[in-house]
Each structure stands twice: as C-alpha cells, then as structure tokens.
Design an enzyme around this catalytic site. Structure first.
Site, PDB file in Angstrom:
ATOM      1  N   TYR A 152       0.863  -1.187   0.000  1.00  0.00           N
ATOM      2  CA  TYR A 152       0.000   0.000   0.000  1.00  0.00           C
ATOM      3  C   TYR A 152       0.908   1.250   0.000  1.00  0.00           C
ATOM      4  O   TYR A 152       1.932   1.285   0.697  1.00  0.00           O
ATOM      5  CB  TYR A 152      -0.877  -0.040   1.255  1.00  0.00           C
ATOM      6  CG  TYR A 152      -1.651   1.229   1.480  1.00  0.00           C
ATOM      7  CD1 TYR A 152      -2.769   1.541   0.707  1.00  0.00           C
ATOM      8  CD2 TYR A 152      -1.258   2.140   2.469  1.00  0.00           C
ATOM      9  CE1 TYR A 152      -3.467   2.715   0.907  1.00  0.00           C
ATOM     10  CE2 TYR A 152      -1.962   3.316   2.671  1.00  0.00           C
ATOM     11  CZ  TYR A 152      -3.062   3.596   1.893  1.00  0.00           C
ATOM     12  OH  TYR A 152      -3.750   4.753   2.091  1.00  0.00           O
ATOM     13  N   LYS A 249     -11.644   0.665   5.888  1.00  0.00           N
ATOM     14  CA  LYS A 249     -12.143  -0.067   4.721  1.00  0.00           C
ATOM     15  C   LYS A 249     -13.287  -1.005   5.126  1.00  0.00           C
ATOM     16  O   LYS A 249     -14.280  -0.546   5.646  1.00  0.00           O
ATOM     17  CB  LYS A 249     -10.972  -0.788   4.044  1.00  0.00           C
ATOM     18  CG  LYS A 249      -9.687   0.060   3.940  1.00  0.00           C
ATOM     19  CD  LYS A 249      -9.828   1.245   3.008  1.00  0.00           C
ATOM     20  CE  LYS A 249      -8.675   2.244   3.096  1.00  0.00           C
ATOM     21  NZ  LYS A 249      -7.333   1.696   2.994  1.00  0.00           N
TER      22      LYS A 249
HETATM   23  C1  LIG Z   1      -6.072   2.112   3.261  1.00  0.00           C
HETATM   24  C2  LIG Z   1      -5.004   1.142   3.565  1.00  0.00           C
HETATM   25  C3  LIG Z   1      -4.040   1.407   4.546  1.00  0.00           C
HETATM   26  C4  LIG Z   1      -3.984   2.727   5.308  1.00  0.00           C
HETATM   27  O1  LIG Z   1      -5.087   2.905   6.108  1.00  0.00           O
HETATM   28  P1  LIG Z   1      -5.631   4.362   6.573  1.00  0.00           P
HETATM   29  O2  LIG Z   1      -6.784   4.010   7.422  1.00  0.00           O
HETATM   30  O3  LIG Z   1      -5.979   5.097   5.323  1.00  0.00           O
HETATM   31  O4  LIG Z   1      -4.511   5.020   7.297  1.00  0.00           O
HETATM   32  C5  LIG Z   1      -3.094   0.432   4.820  1.00  0.00           C
HETATM   33  N1  LIG Z   1      -3.077  -0.727   4.150  1.00  0.00           N
HETATM   34  C6  LIG Z   1      -3.973  -1.023   3.190  1.00  0.00           C
HETATM   35  C7  LIG Z   1      -3.902  -2.337   2.505  1.00  0.00           C
HETATM   36  C8  LIG Z   1      -4.966  -0.093   2.864  1.00  0.00           C
HETATM   37  O5  LIG Z   1      -5.846  -0.384   1.907  1.00  0.00           O
END
Ligand SMILES: *Cc1c(COP(=O)(O)O)cnc(C)c1O
Length: 432
Positions: A152, A249
């Site tokens: 990421y 997410k």
């Molecule tokens: C979005 C995401 C992150 C970071 O998360 P945030 O809540 O935006 O800080 C880390 N790893 C993956 C795989 C992601 O999709």
C-alpha cells in the site's frame, strides 16, 4: 462512575493488583484489556455473525440502554486503584486518560480481537498509525525488514522515507517468491512485512509459508490483512505475530471514518502500546462507536461484497472491451487455487483493464452509480485508476512490470444489487 463493570476495583480479576504485575507471569497470557471480569468475554463456539453482533458490546450499566455508550471523555477519575496501576505498570488495564485507553476503545477492541481470534487489540486513529506504531515496535536498533515490493502506498512511503532515517533498512521482494524472500534474510533481519492480497492485482500471498519462514528464522511476521478481513482468513492462525488492518475499509464499511487496528498476542500488543502513547494516534470515542456499529454487519456485508464481485467479475470477463480481469474468485486468476485454500471469502475488490488509461478515464466518467473515489470496502461501489491514484508515482513501464496493464481499473464492489452495477458498467463500457 462507580459500576461493577467499568474499572471499579471490585471488578479486578482475582490476583491482579495484589502483586507487581510486571513480575507476574500471567501477564503474558491474559487477554484484553477488557471491561469484563476475568478478561475478554468468552465467545465460545459462536459463529462469526454472532461474534460480530455481541462480542465486546456493553449495555449501559447505568440506564440499561442496549449497546455500548460513547464515553466522550478525555480523562477519568483517579482513585487508589488507578494510582496503583500507574505505579505498578499495568496502566493499560485501567482507565486513566483517553490516549491510554477509553471504554469505547476497549469495547471495539474486544469485538475486533474476538473476530480475529487475537488475545489483544489496539485501535488507532488510522491504518497508517497502526502500521507505523507496529513496525517500530517490532524492530530494534539497526534492524532489517524484508517487505513486499507491492505495498500500500502509505506503507511504502513509511518504509522508504521514515525507516531509513531511523537507522532501519528494508529489502523489497516479490511477495509470491518464497525463495527470494528467504534469500533476502540477513543476520540483522527482524521483521517480515506483507499484505494478504496485493493492490490492485489481488495477487494472493501465501501466509502459512511466510509464517513457516518466520518461524524457521526466528523473525516476526506482520501481515496487513485489510483486503481480506478476519472473516476471510485469520492470519494469526497461519503464523503471523501481529495483524494490522485499516478499519477505514471493510471493517467499518461505511466510508465515514478513518481508523486502524493492531492485533495479536498480548505481549506483542503490550509492546506496541507505548508507541500509541508516544506517537499519539489514539482513536476518538465517537469513531469507536461508529466502528463498533459497522462491525456488527461485517459478515453480512462481506457476503454481499463477494456475491456482487463474483457476478461482476464474470460479466467483465465476458465483455469484448475488457482485456483482463483480476479477481481471486475467478478460475482464470493465477492464484485461484491458493485463494481457495486460504480464503473463505474472495472479497469485493476487482481489477480489470480496458486497454488504455484514456479509455479507463472515459469509463469512470461515464459511470453513474459507481462513485469515482479512492478507498475501498464501503457499502457503495467505488472505482479508481491506479495510474493517477495509488500508482501515480510510478512510470508506466514500472506499472507494466508490476503487472498493472495500461487502462487498469480498480473496482471496490459495494453491496448494491449486482444487476444495477452491471447495467451501469454496461452503459459506461458501451461508449469508451
Ligand atoms: C487504506 C489502507 C491502509 C492505510 O489505512 P488508513 O486508514 O488510510 O490510514 C493500509 N493498508 C492497506 C492495505 C490499505 O488499503
């Protein structure tokens, strides 16, 4: 507040508090922190759908209101027990100050830990706050990390810019090349860091094999399981020491907050907690409430995401204007066999290509139901292009090398009716 549940001395588990806890061997195995006497609530043989609703949810002890209240307080009344907790080093198990811990945080942590099968969890103000605190905790002076070359973007930036300035080194490896991974291990290697599914091509990473490598070399394995969630795979059972998620997410699932979590054995999470205190990424009680509410429907939503994504992936695979479709639940996906072994849910993420980035941008502009936005895992379908978002820092040659073809589209399938989403894609694909 004087209640049987909330941090009152009378609710202290037997034995705890009578001894200097830092010398007490039971500290290593005690789950929590938890507001329930004796640690986390037993979830027994409950299925995940039941765990998601009930684990870690506390009815209001004063009014009897169903569900965990929002403890919108920065601080807590200090009594003898709280002073003793500070003095004897078990402050993580008492309420003192919200950056240290808050009942709203504990409740949602307990639900997350129950879903993941973890002893302990800490929520953070973002996925990146969880990842940075966790990674720093797993490393000692001069430590070396073997990490996926397809991380990421935020994690890559942290590894690439922050870790070297702190004296740590990182080697990036193909997350599916176990031989290369093992060959990259050095005497000073301390940590393996990978994501369960890569972004955007959804390559499946062999977590049990990584767990095995970590074990043989005495290394820590941290997995980012944001794309799979605890429902599709419990990575701790495959040898990971700590699992991190962006709760922003799927876990929250409604695109209305930013949060993260780190989970694992209590001794590992206890070592991450000082970094929460030092870096300050604690999660606000109101966000905890929203996250806890979102989690209650996680199993239902994941089934809906998977059903929709399967139907859409099949539709796209049969469309003349679509060059390739990446979905681990499709038989033609190169990791389909491994996906079937490891994942009980293929999720809602799809990547596909329409040949050129210009055509892909046209497609996005034509879509009426799917929203053009980054992020993923929400109830609403989101669509974005790696070339001008997640992978904008790469040249098109570098993207092609990673397997990201020109015109690659990333789709986070929501929980809308698949027929409506397919109709939207049909009209949008028709005129690109
Ligand atoms: C979005 C995401 C992150 C970071 O998360 P945030 O809540 O935006 O800080 C880390 N790893 C993956 C795989 C992601 O999709």
């Amino acid at each position: 507040m004087k209640s049987k549940i909330l941090g009152d001395p009378s609710s202290v588990p037997p034995g705890v508090g009578e001894v200097n806890w830092s010398n007490d061997m039971r500290r290593k195995t005690q789950a929590g922190p938890s507001m329930r006497v004796g640690g986390h609530s037993g979830v027994g043989n409950w299925k995940p759908t039941t765990v998601a609703v009930h684990a870690g949810t506390y009815d209001d002890p004063v009014t009897g209101a169903v569900g965990t209240p929002i403890y919108q307080s920065s601080t807590f009344i200090l009594g003898e027990e709280q002073y003793r907790a500070i003095d004897e080093g078990y402050a993580r198990d008492r309420f003192i100050y919200t950056r240290y811990g808050n009942p709203s945080q504990w409740a949602v942590q307990e639900k997350l830990a129950a879903l993941e099968g973890a002893e302990s969890a800490i929520v953070f103000s973002s996925g990146m706050a969880a990842i940075s605190a966790t990674v720093i905790s797993m490393l000692d002076k001069g430590g070396h990390v073997v990490a996926s070359s397809e991380l990421y973007g935020g994690t890559y930036n942290f590894f690439h810019h922050e870790l070297p300035s702190l004296g740590f080194t990182v080697t990036y490896v193909d997350p599916r090349d176990l031989v290369q991974i093992e060959a990259s291990i050095r005497p000073e290697t301390m940590l393996l860091y990978f994501e369960t599914l890569t972004n955007p091509l959804l390559k499946v990473v062999n977590v049990p094999a990584l767990g095995d490598i970590a074990k043989r070399h005495g290394l820590r394995l941290v997995m980012d399981a944001t794309f799979t969630t605890p429902l599709a795979m419990r990575v701790l059972e495959h040898g990971a020491h700590v699992v991190v998620h962006s709760c922003t997410k799927y876990l929250n699932g409604h695109s209305d907050l930013v949060a993260g979590v780190a989970m694992g054995a209590r001794r590992f999470i206890d070592s991450i907690w000082p970094r929460l205190l030092a870096f300050g990424g604690s999660l606000d009680p109101h966000a905890c409430f929203l996250l806890e509410r979102g989690l209650k429907t996680l199993p239902l939503r994941m089934n809906a995401h998977q059903d929709g994504a399967k139907a859409i992936a099949r539709y796209l695979a049969g469309h003349a204007k679509v060059k390739e479709v990446h979905y681990p639940g499709l038989e033609q996906h190169r990791d389909h066999k491994l996906a079937c072994e490891l994942l009980s849910n293929f999720g809602g993420m799809i990547a596909f290509s329409v040949g050129t980035d210009a055509a892909a941008q046209k497609l996005l502009d034509n879509l009426q139901l799917a929203r053009q936005a980054t992020s993923l895992g929400g109830v609403e379908t989101l669509v974005s292009l790696p070339y001008n978002t997640s992978h904008a820092a790469f040249t098109s040659d570098q993207r092609t090398k990673l397997g990201i073809a020109p015109g690659c589209v990333r789709l986070s399938v929501g929980i809308e009716d698949a027929e409506d989403l397919i109709a939207d894609l049909e009209q949008a694909l028709c005129c690109i």
